[in-house]
Each structure stands twice: as C-alpha cells, then as structure tokens.
Motif scaffolding. Structure first.
Motif, PDB file in Angstrom:
ATOM      1  N   ARG A  64       4.660  62.794  19.410  1.00  0.00           N
ATOM      2  CA  ARG A  64       4.029  63.319  20.592  1.00  0.00           C
ATOM      3  C   ARG A  64       4.394  64.772  20.737  1.00  0.00           C
ATOM      4  N   ARG A 105       9.546  65.345  31.792  1.00  0.00           N
ATOM      5  CA  ARG A 105       8.835  66.634  31.894  1.00  0.00           C
ATOM      6  C   ARG A 105       7.440  66.628  31.228  1.00  0.00           C
ATOM      7  N   GLY A 152       7.529  73.537  35.231  1.00  0.00           N
ATOM      8  CA  GLY A 152       7.914  72.728  36.335  1.00  0.00           C
ATOM      9  C   GLY A 152       8.018  71.172  35.808  1.00  0.00           C
ATOM     10  N   PRO A 153       8.397  70.364  36.724  1.00  0.00           N
ATOM     11  CA  PRO A 153       8.807  68.858  36.344  1.00  0.00           C
ATOM     12  C   PRO A 153       7.470  68.036  36.034  1.00  0.00           C
ATOM     13  N   HIS A 172       5.177  73.924  28.974  1.00  0.00           N
ATOM     14  CA  HIS A 172       5.302  73.176  30.171  1.00  0.00           C
ATOM     15  C   HIS A 172       5.874  74.106  31.316  1.00  0.00           C
ATOM     16  N   PHE A 203      12.223  64.005  27.770  1.00  0.00           N
ATOM     17  CA  PHE A 203      10.820  64.208  27.565  1.00  0.00           C
ATOM     18  C   PHE A 203       9.864  63.885  28.436  1.00  0.00           C
ATOM     19  N   GLU A 204       9.970  62.445  28.599  1.00  0.00           N
ATOM     20  CA  GLU A 204       8.775  61.931  29.595  1.00  0.00           C
ATOM     21  C   GLU A 204       8.885  62.401  31.008  1.00  0.00           C
ATOM     22  N   GLU A 217      14.423  61.318  24.912  1.00  0.00           N
ATOM     23  CA  GLU A 217      13.133  60.443  25.387  1.00  0.00           C
ATOM     24  C   GLU A 217      12.888  60.605  27.004  1.00  0.00           C
ATOM     25  N   ARG A 270      11.148  54.833  16.699  1.00  0.00           N
ATOM     26  CA  ARG A 270      11.177  55.687  17.978  1.00  0.00           C
ATOM     27  C   ARG A 270      11.233  57.175  17.943  1.00  0.00           C
ATOM     28  N   LEU A 330       8.473  59.822  19.072  1.00  0.00           N
ATOM     29  CA  LEU A 330       8.764  60.888  19.673  1.00  0.00           C
ATOM     30  C   LEU A 330       8.426  62.402  19.079  1.00  0.00           C
TER      31      LEU A 330
END
Lengths: 162, 118
Positions: free
Chosen positions: A127, B115, A161-162, A159, B112-113, B109, A120, A124
């Motif tokens: 990514r 965002r 914002g949401p 990035h 991160f997801e 996680e 995992r 991550l």
C-alpha cells in the motif's frame, strides 16, 4: 520496488542482525535473551535440565549399586527397583512431553503467527509503495508538503493533514 | 527500546519506519522453527525415553544387557532434552520478538490508515 534505507538505519539493522541471528553452522546456537525483560525462559530451561541431570544420576547410582552388590547378575529385589525406575522414566518422559505441549510458544502457532504477521507487513508495504508510485506519477506529485507551503514535496511527502 | 510516538512522525519517517519493520520481520524468519523440526525433536525424546524404560524392563529379564540399553537411553535423553531446551528458549525469544513486532506493526497500520484512509 527495492527497499532503500538510510545508511544509519542499515548500520543499526546490521548490528541488530549480528546480535540476534545465530552463526551459520554453529553447533552451539545461543538463545537470544534480553535479561531485562525475559529471565523466565532461561530459568524454565534450567529447571528441566537440572531435573534431568538429577534423574540420570539417580539411575546411574542404582545401576552402580546393582553391579557392586551382585556382580553380573541382577537379583529379584533389584528387578522390582528396575520396574520402579522404568515407571519413573516413563513418568519423566510424559512430564517433558506435557511441558512441551503446554509451553507458551508452540512451533505450529509461532509459525502461523509469523506467516500472518509477514502477510500484514507485506500488504502494508505494498500500500505504501502504491501510494508513493501514484504520487510520483502524477504531475504535481499529488502532494503538497505540509511544512513548506506551495512547494512540490519529495515523493515520500504524499499527504497533507489528517 | 523506546517506542516512537507514531503520530509525531512525518510521512517520510512513518514510511521509513514501516520499511524498517518489514525488514525486521523478514530477519526474524530464520529464528522461527518449522513444525517438522519440532516433530523430530519430539520423536527423539520419545525414542530416548522408550530406550531408557525399555532397557530397565529388559534388565529384569536378561540382566546387564538391559542396563546397557538403558544407559544408551539416558545418554540419548540427555542430548535430546538439552537440544529441546535450547531450541525452546530460542523459540520463546522469537515469540517475544514476534509480539513486539506485531504491536509496532499494528500501531503503524493504525497511523497509516489514520493519515491515508483504510
């Protein structure tokens, strides 16, 4: 892509590794205990250990008794005692094995859990790396910093914002 | 250790935190005992118990020779159980670290997801 950490984090990690990793080649590997959160395992370990010592002393006492009272030969009465002791030894062995079987951290499970967690974490991280690479390759980084309007952000600020 | 509020972190801080987590997970690897080693410890305990019990049984037939075997069994058993307890304590500690890291990774996680999408 190599992992680059700030110097302060590297120092902190190094000290943590020094504290948690047992010394290589050391025969006495000290268990890692956090006394504030984990007093149980040490207690459990001690109870087994003291039980074993008690059991061994009991046996040795009987053996010393045999030698003292009969010289070299073992009398009929002692044979019964030995049989009982033998049964106790087997019982003790069974108890130890059962305890290990029902212990909370079985090696097989721990190994599997660790492999899953590592997988995992690697996914991550890949990514994260992909996201950073994408933003670095695009001309404007593809990202505008959320805090500084109009400026081109550093590669890690990918990035808004949401 | 105080858990960081992940939602308050900047993207850079979150990225650093994820990298830190990956390193901490990698550092945990040597503390996880392979299954083969655990099996060896089990065999050692069984062997010592058999020596102890077998020695005592033999003592009922051939006197003190059996007691010598039994004595060796006790010695072996003490060593085996001592090793076992030490290793199990280490595995308990590793297990706790694993759970802690698992929790932090799960939160990272999710953040991160949140965002960047799944």
């Amino acid at each position: 892509m190599p992992i680059i950490l700030p110097e302060s984090e590297i120092k902190e990690l190094a000290s943590r590794i020094a504290m948690e990793t047992p010394a290589q080649g050391s025969a006495e590997r000290t268990p890692v205990h956090d006394s504030a959160t984990t007093p149980l395992s040490a207690d459990r370990g001690m109870s087994i250990w003291s039980g074993l010592i008690g059991f061994a002393i009991l046996q040795l006492t009987f053996v010393a008794g045999v030698i003292a009272s009969t010289g070299v030969h073992v009398g009929e009465a002692w044979k019964t005692i030995f049989l009982v002791l033998s049964g106790l030894a087997l019982g003790f062995g069974a108890a130890v094995l059962l305890y290990r079987h029902f212990a909370s951290s079985k090696p097989a499970e721990l190994e599997g859990d660790y492999r899953a967690l590592k997988g995992r974490a690697e996914r991550l991280l890949s990514r994260l790396d992909r996201l950073e690479t994408d933003s670095t390759l695009s001309g404007t980084n593809g990202i505008v910093s959320g805090t500084v309007t109009g400026s081109v952000a550093t590669p890690l600020h990918w990035h808004v914002g949401p | 250790m105080v858990a960081p509020a992940f939602s308050d972190l900047s993207d850079r801080e979150l990225a650093n935190l994820i990298r830190d987590l990956v390193v901490r997970i990698a550092v945990l690897a040597p503390q996880i005992e392979p299954r083969v080693h655990a099996r060896k410890r089990t065999i050692k305990i069984v062997r010592s118990i058999l020596l102890m019990a077998g020695g005592l049984l033999t003592a009922t037939v051939v006197d003190l020779w059996g007691l010598i075997i039994s004595g060796l069994g006790v010695w072996d058993c003490i060593e085996a159980v001592e090793d076992d307890v030490r290793e199990m304590n280490r595995q308990h500690a590793a297990g706790r670290s694993l759970v802690q890291l698992e929790m932090e990774l799960a939160i990272a996680e999710v953040e991160f997801e949140r965002r960047h999408g799944p």
